[in-house]
Write a protein that holds these residues in place. Structure first.
Motif, short mmCIF file in Angstrom:
data_model
loop_
_atom_site.label_atom_id
_atom_site.label_comp_id
_atom_site.label_asym_id
_atom_site.label_seq_id
_atom_site.Cartn_x
_atom_site.Cartn_y
_atom_site.Cartn_z
N ILE A 1 35.05 23.65 33.08
CA ILE A 1 34.25 22.34 33.45
C ILE A 1 34.35 21.31 32.15
O ILE A 1 34.28 21.70 31.15
CB ILE A 1 32.88 22.71 33.71
CG1 ILE A 1 32.83 23.76 34.69
CG2 ILE A 1 32.17 21.40 33.75
CD1 ILE A 1 33.18 23.17 36.15
N GLU A 2 34.84 19.96 32.54
CA GLU A 2 34.93 19.01 31.52
C GLU A 2 33.79 18.07 31.84
O GLU A 2 33.69 17.64 32.94
CB GLU A 2 36.42 18.39 31.73
CG GLU A 2 37.67 19.00 31.70
CD GLU A 2 37.60 19.65 30.14
OE1 GLU A 2 37.23 18.92 29.12
OE2 GLU A 2 38.44 20.65 29.86
N ASP B 1 26.58 17.01 35.12
CA ASP B 1 25.55 17.97 35.84
C ASP B 1 25.79 19.21 36.34
O ASP B 1 24.88 19.87 36.95
CB ASP B 1 25.48 17.05 37.05
CG ASP B 1 24.74 15.77 36.68
OD1 ASP B 1 24.02 15.35 35.84
OD2 ASP B 1 24.93 14.57 37.39
N VAL B 2 26.89 19.64 36.10
CA VAL B 2 27.27 21.02 36.50
C VAL B 2 26.34 22.07 35.79
O VAL B 2 25.95 23.02 36.17
CB VAL B 2 28.62 21.25 36.45
CG1 VAL B 2 29.02 22.94 36.73
CG2 VAL B 2 29.59 20.77 37.56
N GLY B 3 26.19 21.79 34.36
CA GLY B 3 25.60 22.51 33.46
C GLY B 3 26.27 23.88 33.38
O GLY B 3 27.49 24.14 33.26
N SER B 4 25.32 24.95 33.72
CA SER B 4 25.92 26.55 33.56
C SER B 4 26.31 26.98 34.86
O SER B 4 26.94 28.21 34.71
CB SER B 4 24.87 27.21 32.80
OG SER B 4 23.79 27.31 33.70
N LYS B 5 26.48 26.04 35.85
CA LYS B 5 27.00 26.47 37.04
C LYS B 5 28.54 26.80 37.01
O LYS B 5 29.29 25.87 36.44
CB LYS B 5 26.57 25.22 38.17
CG LYS B 5 27.05 25.82 39.56
CD LYS B 5 26.73 24.44 40.63
CE LYS B 5 27.21 24.64 41.85
NZ LYS B 5 26.74 23.58 42.70
N ARG C 1 39.01 20.61 46.35
CA ARG C 1 37.52 20.71 46.46
C ARG C 1 37.21 22.07 45.82
O ARG C 1 38.05 22.99 45.72
CB ARG C 1 36.98 20.60 47.77
CG ARG C 1 37.06 19.23 48.27
CD ARG C 1 36.15 18.78 49.34
NE ARG C 1 36.15 17.27 49.37
CZ ARG C 1 35.33 16.49 49.07
NH1 ARG C 1 34.15 17.10 48.48
NH2 ARG C 1 35.43 15.27 49.15
N PHE C 2 35.93 22.33 45.42
CA PHE C 2 35.29 23.40 44.71
C PHE C 2 34.13 24.23 45.32
O PHE C 2 33.18 23.41 46.20
CB PHE C 2 35.11 23.15 43.28
CG PHE C 2 36.11 22.36 42.43
CD1 PHE C 2 37.11 23.06 41.98
CD2 PHE C 2 36.34 21.07 42.56
CE1 PHE C 2 37.96 22.42 41.11
CE2 PHE C 2 37.22 20.36 41.87
CZ PHE C 2 38.00 21.10 41.14
N GLY C 3 33.98 25.36 44.99
CA GLY C 3 32.75 26.18 45.49
C GLY C 3 32.00 26.77 44.49
O GLY C 3 32.62 27.23 43.52
N SER C 4 30.76 26.99 44.61
CA SER C 4 29.98 27.58 43.56
C SER C 4 30.36 29.26 43.70
O SER C 4 31.03 29.68 44.55
CB SER C 4 28.45 27.26 43.63
OG SER C 4 27.86 28.03 44.85
N HIS C 5 29.57 30.06 42.92
CA HIS C 5 29.66 31.34 42.95
C HIS C 5 29.35 32.01 44.18
O HIS C 5 29.52 33.10 44.56
CB HIS C 5 28.85 32.08 41.66
CG HIS C 5 27.49 31.67 41.81
ND1 HIS C 5 26.78 30.73 41.74
CD2 HIS C 5 26.46 32.65 42.22
CE1 HIS C 5 25.39 30.82 41.84
NE2 HIS C 5 25.41 32.23 42.13
N ARG C 6 28.40 31.22 44.99
CA ARG C 6 28.10 31.58 46.17
C ARG C 6 29.02 31.62 47.28
O ARG C 6 28.86 32.04 48.35
CB ARG C 6 26.93 30.83 46.62
CG ARG C 6 25.50 31.18 45.74
CD ARG C 6 24.27 30.58 46.32
NE ARG C 6 23.16 30.73 45.64
CZ ARG C 6 22.60 32.30 45.37
NH1 ARG C 6 22.99 33.00 46.24
NH2 ARG C 6 21.45 32.30 44.81
N PHE C 7 30.31 31.07 46.98
CA PHE C 7 31.22 31.05 47.94
C PHE C 7 32.36 32.07 47.51
O PHE C 7 32.73 32.36 46.51
CB PHE C 7 32.15 29.49 47.66
CG PHE C 7 31.45 28.59 48.80
CD1 PHE C 7 30.22 28.50 48.68
CD2 PHE C 7 32.43 27.66 49.46
CE1 PHE C 7 29.33 27.32 49.30
CE2 PHE C 7 31.68 26.57 50.09
CZ PHE C 7 30.13 26.55 50.21
#
Length: 384
Positions: free
Chosen positions: A22-23, A50-54, A86-92
């Motif tokens: 993450i940049e 805004d992504v933070g630690s996600k 596109r991107f997905g979180s760890h829930r993907f």
């Protein structure tokens, strides 16, 4: 009977993770997955700050993608060319399908629309009641897929794609017809009220309270009002001994009903014949339109219009969110248009025709939605 081997999903579509660094100054457009096999959608980009630690993971076209919290209700899709970048979180969970053995879209159909596939995804998603179910990564890999030859898979996909296109076209046609019907109805309503006199609710549809004497050994079936003008619904009966100090009021067919806490978001309805014998709490406001002045159906349409909702909003002061209460005196002082009864009756007949058409469309939609699952069931019924 056809002989299709059962193959573990992890063997033909292993999980592949592509974590990204993450940049803070960059933005990351995310991907969403609709439930019930309805594909992907695009979320707004989120900044790196805004992504933070996600954690975010890259998604590539052709990936078989699962939402680990909603896969059990069909949140499974194949990423398309438009989803590139596109991107997905760890829930993907992303799986890369072995294109020499399996067709990603075939797998998606099997897992979202066949009874056998849906049952396995549900079993692989343990959890509590409601929506608190999470797809386990190891369990996902062990799901068994009935796998015909690649040629057969592609033929099935082509057939289902054609059917899906027809289903979508029918739905779009129904949507367009309903939008046009609502537009014409609104246009006719504006014509009718343009020169109509305005009268206070207290003069045309006064408040009526029919308080019920509570007997401890009796039961009292209650009525509910859906928001957004979606009518009434029936609640379970409550015993008189369980009511305590709660007061109940009898509701009669033809009453114009307001939920005093949700009227501002369309919690307004007309009590129907099937609502006979039901009761509402003190939070229900029952108004009885005077027969020689106005009809309940006409008033309901007005209150659900932009002008009517604006007046209800002004009469419902309160804080943020849903903490807004419709005041009785303010409701009674709202002025409503009162055209002649003949013009109201003509409009109500038009409303009834429009409503009957929507009911027919609902039946068509239900049959339409069942086509693909029914076709898949027929396909897999003759398989061993």
């Amino acid at each position: 009977m056809k002989k299709w081997p059962k193959v573990a999903l992890g063997e033909i579509a292993p999980i592949v993770r592509r974590p990204i660094e993450i940049e803070l100054a960059e933005s990351y457009p995310e991907l969403g997955i609709r439930s019930f096999g309805k594909g992907t959608f695009h979320k707004p980009a989120v900044s790196g700050a805004d992504v933070g630690s996600k954690r975010l993971f890259q998604i590539e076209p052709g990936d078989l993608v699962f939402s680990n919290v909603f896969a059990w209700e069909g949140a499974i899709a194949v990423a398309g060319p438009d989803d590139s970048g596109r991107f997905g979180s760890h829930r993907f969970i992303t799986c890369v399908v072995d294109s020499e053995r399996a067709n990603a879209t075939f797998l998606k159909f099997y897992l979202t629309a066949s009874r056998e596939g849906r049952a396995q995804v549900l079993q692989a998603s343990p959890g509590g009641a409601g929506r608190n179910r999470t797809l386990g990564v190891e369990k996902l890999g062990r799901i068994l897929v009935r796998l015909p030859s690649l040629t057969e898979q592609e033929a099935i996909v082509a057939r289902l794609d054609a059917l899906e296109t027809r289903v979508r076209q029918v739905a779009e046609h129904l949507d367009a017809a309903e939008r046009e019907g609502q537009r014409l109805l609104a246009q006719r309503f504006e014509e009718i009220i343009r020169q109509a006199p305005m009268m206070a609710m207290q003069d045309v549809a006064p408040l009526v309270r029919r308080e019920q004497t509570i007997e401890l050994d009796q039961t009292y079936p209650e009525l509910g009002i859906r928001s957004f003008g979606k009518g009434t619904f029936h609640k379970a009966a409550i015993a008189g001994s369980a009511l305590g100090t709660k007061r109940l009021f009898r509701i009669e067919p033809g009453d114009l009903l307001f939920s005093n806490v949700f009227a501002w978001e369309g919690g307004i309805a007309v009590a129907a014949q099937e609502d006979t014998g039901r009761f509402g709490s003190h939070r229900f406001i029952s108004c009885v339109p005077l027969d020689d002045q106005v009809s309940a159906e006409f008033l309901l349409y007005y209150f659900l219009s932009n002008d009517g909702m604006h007046k209800i909003g002004e009469a419902s002061p309160g804080g943020a969110g849903r903490n807004r209460t419709l005041g009785l005196e303010k409701l009674m002082s709202i002025e409503v248009p009162v055209p002649s009864k003949n013009r109201q009756s003509a409009f109500n007949r038009l409303q009834a025709k429009t409503s009957a058409l929507k009911d027919k469309h609902s039946a068509i939609r239900a049959a339409n939605a069942a086509l693909i699952p029914a076709t898949l069931e027929r396909i897999f019924a003759d398989v061993d």
